[in-house]
Design a protein around this motif. Structure first.
Motif, short mmCIF file in Angstrom:
data_model
loop_
_atom_site.label_atom_id
_atom_site.label_comp_id
_atom_site.label_asym_id
_atom_site.label_seq_id
_atom_site.Cartn_x
_atom_site.Cartn_y
_atom_site.Cartn_z
N LYS A 154 0.90 -1.36 0.61
CA LYS A 154 0.30 -0.09 -0.02
C LYS A 154 0.95 1.22 -0.02
O LYS A 154 2.14 0.79 0.04
CB LYS A 154 -1.37 0.03 1.33
CG LYS A 154 -1.85 -0.71 1.71
CD LYS A 154 -2.49 -1.30 3.09
CE LYS A 154 -2.90 -1.93 2.62
NZ LYS A 154 -2.10 -3.68 3.25
N LEU A 158 -7.50 -11.10 -4.61
CA LEU A 158 -7.26 -9.92 -4.79
C LEU A 158 -8.65 -8.66 -3.49
O LEU A 158 -9.47 -8.89 -4.01
CB LEU A 158 -7.29 -9.29 -6.10
CG LEU A 158 -6.42 -9.54 -7.05
CD1 LEU A 158 -5.85 -8.51 -8.49
CD2 LEU A 158 -4.39 -8.96 -6.38
N ILE A 213 -8.44 -4.46 -3.54
CA ILE A 213 -8.60 -3.14 -3.07
C ILE A 213 -8.67 -3.00 -1.68
O ILE A 213 -10.00 -2.26 -1.85
CB ILE A 213 -9.44 -2.92 -4.20
CG1 ILE A 213 -8.67 -3.21 -5.32
CG2 ILE A 213 -8.94 -1.39 -4.61
CD1 ILE A 213 -10.32 -2.92 -6.81
N LEU A 270 -3.70 -2.64 -2.63
CA LEU A 270 -3.63 -4.23 -2.68
C LEU A 270 -3.21 -5.11 -2.04
O LEU A 270 -2.08 -4.54 -1.20
CB LEU A 270 -3.17 -4.20 -4.29
CG LEU A 270 -3.91 -3.83 -5.57
CD1 LEU A 270 -2.73 -4.79 -6.68
CD2 LEU A 270 -5.37 -4.20 -5.48
N TYR A 282 -3.52 -9.32 -1.59
CA TYR A 282 -3.38 -11.27 -1.99
C TYR A 282 -4.48 -12.33 -1.59
O TYR A 282 -3.24 -12.39 0.12
CB TYR A 282 -2.28 -11.63 -3.44
CG TYR A 282 -2.94 -12.66 -3.68
CD1 TYR A 282 -3.90 -12.52 -5.23
CD2 TYR A 282 -1.89 -13.84 -3.29
CE1 TYR A 282 -3.96 -13.74 -5.91
CE2 TYR A 282 -2.03 -14.81 -3.77
CZ TYR A 282 -3.11 -15.07 -5.08
OH TYR A 282 -3.53 -16.23 -6.08
#
Length: 220
Positions: free
Chosen positions: A50, A189, A191, A216, A218
């Motif tokens: 980030k 993912l 956001i 992002l 994961y």
């Protein structure tokens, strides 16, 4: 496996602690690592990258049987500028009296924390505690964090409240750091958008610094 990961991260933190020079500066707010794990699985790992108006932020979080481990690094080489809402400019007023940094500064920060998840229907409740070390200055902080959130089809949303205790320039400093957060889900993912404040709780001189974060994550 969780104990092995904790051991590796503790060794990494100790290595960082012994490898960076310490130059006394101000307290630098960081992005709060608030995992908001999915309820679909008892085990989940998250890795993320980030950016906020103080620098780059990299985070790891793991859950196993509702036990939580978080590890974060925030870094700025002194040249990273990300302030789309002009927060740093506006809140620089009176900086000479503040112990919290207004502008981005060269810094390296690591933190580690452990905690517990509690699920009630779709509600997510977490309690975390840990410590962080801000390098290239002389600042260690201890924190307690409470997370509350909800899970919807396309989004995890929630709020967090962190309390930090540290010493800056031989002054004791306690900060409260509330945030609101949304994680939009696209397959594995996330956001992430996060907005919050670092609020100095200081007798006769309270003030706050805003923190805006985007990035992002994961899911492993």
């Amino acid at each position: 496996m969780m104990k092995r990961i904790i051991g590796i991260l503790l060794i990494s933190s100790f290595f960082c602690l012994s490898s960076y020079a310490q130059i006394e500066t101000l307290y630098v707010p960081v992005t709060i690592n608030s995992p908001l794990f999915s309820q679909e699985s008892g085990k989940e790992w998250q890795i993320g990258a980030k950016i906020n108006n103080y620098g780059l932020h990299f985070n790891f979080a793991a859950q196993s049987n509702n036990k939580i481990l978080i590890f974060s690094i925030q870094q700025n080489n002194g040249n990273i500028r990300f302030d789309p809402l002009n927060f740093n400019e506006y809140y620089a007023f009176g900086q000479e009296k503040h112990l919290i940094q207004s502008y981005p500064a060269k810094m390296f920060y690591c933190e580690i924390g452990v905690g517990q998840n509690f699920y009630i229907n779709t509600q997510k409740l977490s309690l975390l505690t840990g410590l962080g070390r801000q390098f290239q200055n002389n600042n260690t902080r201890f924190f307690v964090q409470f997370d509350w959130g909800n899970e919807f089809g396309l989004i995890n949303a929630g709020v967090s409240l962190r309390g930090n205790y540290t010493t800056v320039q031989n002054n004791s400093l306690f900060t409260l750091e509330p945030i609101v957060q949304g994680k939009f889900k696209i397959w594995k993912l996330r956001i992430v958008n996060q907005f919050g404040y670092s609020i100095a709780v200081k007798k006769d001189h309270d003030y706050m610094k805003p923190i805006f974060t985007a990035g992002l994550e994961y899911i492993l």
